[in-house]
Design an enzyme around this catalytic site. Sequence first.
Site, mmCIF file in Angstrom:
data_model
loop_
_atom_site.group_PDB
_atom_site.id
_atom_site.type_symbol
_atom_site.label_atom_id
_atom_site.label_comp_id
_atom_site.label_asym_id
_atom_site.label_seq_id
_atom_site.Cartn_x
_atom_site.Cartn_y
_atom_site.Cartn_z
ATOM 1 N N GLY A 148 14.787 57.342 -65.308
ATOM 2 C CA GLY A 148 13.632 57.365 -66.185
ATOM 3 C C GLY A 148 12.381 57.063 -65.375
ATOM 4 O O GLY A 148 12.423 56.300 -64.407
ATOM 5 N N CYS A 149 11.260 57.670 -65.745
ATOM 6 C CA CYS A 149 10.030 57.453 -64.965
ATOM 7 C C CYS A 149 9.556 56.009 -65.063
ATOM 8 O O CYS A 149 9.121 55.413 -64.071
ATOM 9 C CB CYS A 149 8.942 58.428 -65.388
ATOM 10 S SG CYS A 149 8.616 58.509 -67.160
#
Length: 342
Positions: A148-149
């Site tokens: 996930g960013c």
Amino acid sequence: MPHNIAILGASGYTGAELVRLIAGHPELEIAALSADRKAGQTMASVFPHLRHLDLPDLVRIEEIDFGGIDLCFCALPHATSQAVIAELPRDVRVIDLSADFRLRDPADYEKWYGKPHAAPELQKEAVYGLTEFYRPEIAAARLVAGTGCNAATGQYALRPLIAAGVIDLDDIVIDLKAAVSGAGRSLKENLLHAELSEGYNAYGLGGTHRHLGEFDQEFSLIAGRKVEVQFQPHLVPANRGILASVYVRGSVQAVHDTLAGAYEGEPFLHVLPMGEAPSTHHVRGSNIVHVGAVADRRAGRTVVFAALDNLTKGSSGQALQNANLMLGHDERAGLDMVPLFP
């Protein structure tokens, strides 16, 4: 001979970012692009900024001949990649940009995403895709799960500190600001200009954000015991970028020295001089991460900052960096872009 690449879900932001990056790669060629609602259209009509590139038209996944594909980027929505990847030929290497294979324990996936894992046997072979910390595993993997960013940003600030034992593991707060492109390209009422601009808001309240699953998994693995951080993300009216402000109990000198030592020689990780904080402006459009450490006025407390572009280093750039490892190319190939400023 260049490696042939397929991008599934090419009509979204991360798909377009992959095309942008691969266009400058000397050893990769885009052989197939898929979309759902936009199947049958050209990439030029969906993303006019790519009209100068010679690209295949968008088609449905079932229309792609994977016989000549070396590696497939899967940029599909969460909860769809598991079934799609399960049907791909075993000789095609895969990088999944969704959340479908990030959590090693299928029970954790069900906890955070609200449904049973649809491909638990595939999960066993998936490698977590935070490049700088899993290089050997990624290079040998058939299936890599992109992070996930938000999760990547927080980990760049904290992983070396947890490993070195220089901070209190029971007193960590991650306060994160994320740009709107992280929510994807689908139409959502709360992302309309009139409702998003001129303000920002917290979301994932009370420890409900799904990227906490990645923090729990990775930080506990590093520490050898349970680590639970306090995490609060905010949505800001910007197109790109993430800035994490991480509040820890620990000596700023030890924190800075640890980060500088851990990231020395890393091509995309840059630790700022002591007392400086990064800005999303300074990493925009690049695969670069800026990390900083600043002393708080209270003795023994430090703020660690990390900034990256969510679409590049936080997603598609990370994916291409991993593809380079998997295919035996220079890790920096296609990724030496200078940040855009202003």
